[in-house]
Motif scaffolding. Structure first.
Motif, PDB file in Angstrom:
ATOM      1  N   PRO A  15       8.448  14.522 -57.062  1.00  0.00           N
ATOM      2  CA  PRO A  15       7.632  15.968 -56.760  1.00  0.00           C
ATOM      3  C   PRO A  15       6.387  15.982 -56.312  1.00  0.00           C
ATOM      4  O   PRO A  15       5.896  16.857 -55.637  1.00  0.00           O
ATOM      5  N   ARG A  16       5.693  14.753 -56.072  1.00  0.00           N
ATOM      6  CA  ARG A  16       4.354  14.398 -55.463  1.00  0.00           C
ATOM      7  C   ARG A  16       4.210  13.221 -55.076  1.00  0.00           C
ATOM      8  O   ARG A  16       4.858  12.277 -55.587  1.00  0.00           O
ATOM      9  N   ALA A  17       3.264  12.847 -54.212  1.00  0.00           N
ATOM     10  CA  ALA A  17       2.832  11.409 -53.742  1.00  0.00           C
ATOM     11  C   ALA A  17       2.237  10.594 -54.825  1.00  0.00           C
ATOM     12  O   ALA A  17       1.295  11.071 -55.408  1.00  0.00           O
ATOM     13  N   LEU A  18       2.786   9.461 -55.054  1.00  0.00           N
ATOM     14  CA  LEU A  18       2.194   8.718 -56.199  1.00  0.00           C
ATOM     15  C   LEU A  18       2.630   7.300 -55.830  1.00  0.00           C
ATOM     16  O   LEU A  18       3.786   6.949 -55.615  1.00  0.00           O
ATOM     17  N   HIS A  19       1.712   6.189 -56.162  1.00  0.00           N
ATOM     18  CA  HIS A  19       2.083   4.978 -55.834  1.00  0.00           C
ATOM     19  C   HIS A  19       1.874   4.125 -57.073  1.00  0.00           C
ATOM     20  O   HIS A  19       0.761   4.047 -57.746  1.00  0.00           O
ATOM     21  N   LEU A  20       2.876   3.471 -57.515  1.00  0.00           N
ATOM     22  CA  LEU A  20       2.987   2.767 -58.887  1.00  0.00           C
ATOM     23  C   LEU A  20       3.407   1.122 -58.636  1.00  0.00           C
ATOM     24  O   LEU A  20       4.251   1.144 -57.756  1.00  0.00           O
ATOM     25  N   VAL A  21       3.098   0.359 -59.656  1.00  0.00           N
ATOM     26  CA  VAL A  21       3.787  -1.013 -59.532  1.00  0.00           C
ATOM     27  C   VAL A  21       4.094  -1.208 -61.215  1.00  0.00           C
ATOM     28  O   VAL A  21       3.313  -0.888 -61.847  1.00  0.00           O
ATOM     29  N   THR A  22       5.335  -1.732 -61.505  1.00  0.00           N
ATOM     30  CA  THR A  22       5.688  -1.625 -62.751  1.00  0.00           C
ATOM     31  C   THR A  22       6.394  -3.124 -63.061  1.00  0.00           C
ATOM     32  O   THR A  22       6.987  -3.596 -62.086  1.00  0.00           O
ATOM     33  N   VAL A  23       5.756  -3.628 -64.163  1.00  0.00           N
ATOM     34  CA  VAL A  23       6.533  -5.111 -64.434  1.00  0.00           C
ATOM     35  C   VAL A  23       7.265  -4.979 -65.649  1.00  0.00           C
ATOM     36  O   VAL A  23       6.658  -4.563 -66.639  1.00  0.00           O
ATOM     37  N   GLU A  24       8.280  -5.757 -65.720  1.00  0.00           N
ATOM     38  CA  GLU A  24       9.261  -5.363 -66.784  1.00  0.00           C
ATOM     39  C   GLU A  24       9.275  -6.864 -67.641  1.00  0.00           C
ATOM     40  O   GLU A  24       9.195  -7.803 -67.129  1.00  0.00           O
ATOM     41  N   PHE A  25       9.404  -7.022 -68.957  1.00  0.00           N
ATOM     42  CA  PHE A  25       9.394  -8.031 -69.673  1.00  0.00           C
ATOM     43  C   PHE A  25      10.457  -8.075 -70.745  1.00  0.00           C
ATOM     44  O   PHE A  25      10.782  -6.869 -71.202  1.00  0.00           O
ATOM     45  N   ALA A  26      10.765  -8.987 -71.358  1.00  0.00           N
ATOM     46  CA  ALA A  26      11.884  -9.010 -72.272  1.00  0.00           C
ATOM     47  C   ALA A  26      11.304  -8.943 -73.771  1.00  0.00           C
ATOM     48  O   ALA A  26      12.037  -8.918 -74.593  1.00  0.00           O
ATOM     49  N   SER A  27       9.893  -9.052 -73.858  1.00  0.00           N
ATOM     50  CA  SER A  27       9.291  -8.877 -75.114  1.00  0.00           C
ATOM     51  C   SER A  27       7.863  -8.443 -75.266  1.00  0.00           C
ATOM     52  O   SER A  27       7.390  -8.568 -74.205  1.00  0.00           O
ATOM     53  N   ASP A  28       7.481  -7.956 -76.248  1.00  0.00           N
ATOM     54  CA  ASP A  28       6.148  -7.594 -76.467  1.00  0.00           C
ATOM     55  C   ASP A  28       5.182  -8.656 -75.978  1.00  0.00           C
ATOM     56  O   ASP A  28       3.923  -8.570 -75.520  1.00  0.00           O
ATOM     57  N   ARG A  29       5.452  -9.996 -76.577  1.00  0.00           N
ATOM     58  CA  ARG A  29       4.581 -11.279 -76.392  1.00  0.00           C
ATOM     59  C   ARG A  29       4.661 -11.434 -74.919  1.00  0.00           C
ATOM     60  O   ARG A  29       3.422 -11.822 -74.476  1.00  0.00           O
ATOM     61  N   GLU A  30       5.550 -11.291 -74.237  1.00  0.00           N
ATOM     62  CA  GLU A  30       5.289 -11.788 -72.668  1.00  0.00           C
ATOM     63  C   GLU A  30       4.685 -10.641 -72.175  1.00  0.00           C
ATOM     64  O   GLU A  30       3.822 -10.800 -71.157  1.00  0.00           O
ATOM     65  N   ALA A  31       4.893  -9.279 -72.388  1.00  0.00           N
ATOM     66  CA  ALA A  31       4.035  -8.229 -71.758  1.00  0.00           C
ATOM     67  C   ALA A  31       2.515  -8.511 -72.213  1.00  0.00           C
ATOM     68  O   ALA A  31       1.537  -8.337 -71.014  1.00  0.00           O
ATOM     69  N   ARG A  32       2.100  -8.968 -73.176  1.00  0.00           N
ATOM     70  CA  ARG A  32       0.551  -9.132 -73.701  1.00  0.00           C
ATOM     71  C   ARG A  32       0.118 -10.190 -73.065  1.00  0.00           C
ATOM     72  O   ARG A  32      -1.113 -10.245 -72.671  1.00  0.00           O
ATOM     73  N   GLY A  33       0.860 -11.183 -72.725  1.00  0.00           N
ATOM     74  CA  GLY A  33       0.503 -12.368 -72.092  1.00  0.00           C
ATOM     75  C   GLY A  33       0.277 -12.508 -70.345  1.00  0.00           C
ATOM     76  O   GLY A  33      -0.162 -13.195 -69.911  1.00  0.00           O
TER      77      GLY A  33
ATOM     78  N   ALA B 174       8.723  13.707 -63.536  1.00  0.00           N
ATOM     79  CA  ALA B 174       9.717  14.607 -63.075  1.00  0.00           C
ATOM     80  C   ALA B 174       9.829  16.030 -63.882  1.00  0.00           C
ATOM     81  O   ALA B 174      10.167  17.006 -63.198  1.00  0.00           O
ATOM     82  N   LEU B 175       9.807  16.142 -65.152  1.00  0.00           N
ATOM     83  CA  LEU B 175       9.693  17.125 -66.103  1.00  0.00           C
ATOM     84  C   LEU B 175       8.433  17.941 -66.221  1.00  0.00           C
ATOM     85  O   LEU B 175       8.616  19.398 -66.233  1.00  0.00           O
ATOM     86  N   ARG B 176       7.158  17.382 -66.053  1.00  0.00           N
ATOM     87  CA  ARG B 176       5.992  18.188 -66.101  1.00  0.00           C
ATOM     88  C   ARG B 176       5.165  18.088 -64.994  1.00  0.00           C
ATOM     89  O   ARG B 176       4.078  18.727 -64.945  1.00  0.00           O
ATOM     90  N   GLY B 177       5.443  17.332 -63.914  1.00  0.00           N
ATOM     91  CA  GLY B 177       4.697  17.217 -62.809  1.00  0.00           C
ATOM     92  C   GLY B 177       3.343  16.313 -63.206  1.00  0.00           C
ATOM     93  O   GLY B 177       3.145  15.743 -64.491  1.00  0.00           O
TER      94      GLY B 177
END
Length: 229
Positions: free
Chosen positions: A105-123, A146-149
């Motif tokens: 609903p508005r212009a926005l630019h994001l990058v997302t990285v997915e991890f299999a565990s919290d440990r990987e995410a923290r590292g 989507a729901l709140r803008g």
């Protein structure tokens, strides 16, 4: 369990990534929120998904079911809110970053990285070309958008270090830091701004030279407008 870290991106970087790697239309429709669960529909090219996320004693769990495209369109028609974007899957070491240019609903630019565990995410150490992290800010989830803008997208200053980091990533010069989880197959990305040459070997240097020149022009424009670099 999939753990995500999310960062803002400068629009110029997203434009250059799409110029080099292309992208796919990515549409998500969200149903009204419930206390301990949320559900949404995802449509990417010719593949539809129905996703249910529940919150239990061991954290969040996502169940994904592939559905016919016609069913996905029917469900999207009755969703409470939608996020329409162009997604580029960009390799970083042994994993991938999901680069989203949200157009509705508005212009926005994001990058997302997915991890299999919290440990990987923290590292994981964010790359120089990543903007401010918004993982802990609920306003920047696709569901919330989507729901709140969203009121405003913060301005992200450009820098030589960030530009060089992005060029290194596009050129494959990235030391592996994390193995990213992938819960569903990624469709083949189609360039959205120009055709690719016949072989990667013939085009990578020319493309990166073009990207660097284009990025320098963007930085010069920013400087002329008085933006910090």
């Amino acid at each position: 369990m999939t753990v995500r870290r999310r960062f803002l991106l400068t629009p110029s970087f997203v434009r250059l990534i799409r110029r080099e790697r292309g992208g796919l239309p990515h549409l998500e429709g969200f149903f009204p929120e419930q206390q301990d669960r949320s559900s949404w529909v995802c449509l990417e090219e010719e593949t539809g998904w129905l996703i249910l996320k529940t919150v239990g004693p061991h954290g969040e769990i996502e169940d994904q079911t592939e559905i016919p495209v016609s069913h996905a369109h029917a469900l999207l028609d009755v969703c409470a809110g939608k996020v329409d974007s162009i997604r580029t899957v960009l390799p970083i070491g042994e994993g991938h970053a999901l680069v989203d240019e949200i157009v509705r609903p508005r212009a926005l630019h994001l990058v997302t990285v997915e991890f299999a565990s919290d440990r990987e995410a923290r590292g994981f150490r964010p790359l120089e070309w990543f903007g401010p992290e918004v993982t802990a800010d609920p306003r920047y989830t696709h569901q919330s958008i989507a729901l709140r803008g969203l009121d405003d997208e913060p301005e992200i200053p450009l820098s030589n270090a960030a530009l060089n980091s992005l060029i290194d990533t596009l050129d494959g010069r990235f030391l592996a830091q994390v193995r990213v989880s992938s819960n569903r197959p990624k469709a083949k990305q189609v360039p959205v701004t120009r055709a690719k040459a016949q072989t990667r070997e013939e085009t990578v240097k020319a493309n990166l030279d073009e990207i660097e020149a284009a990025m320098m022009r963007e930085m010069e424009k920013a400087l002329r407008k008085g933006k910090p670099v």
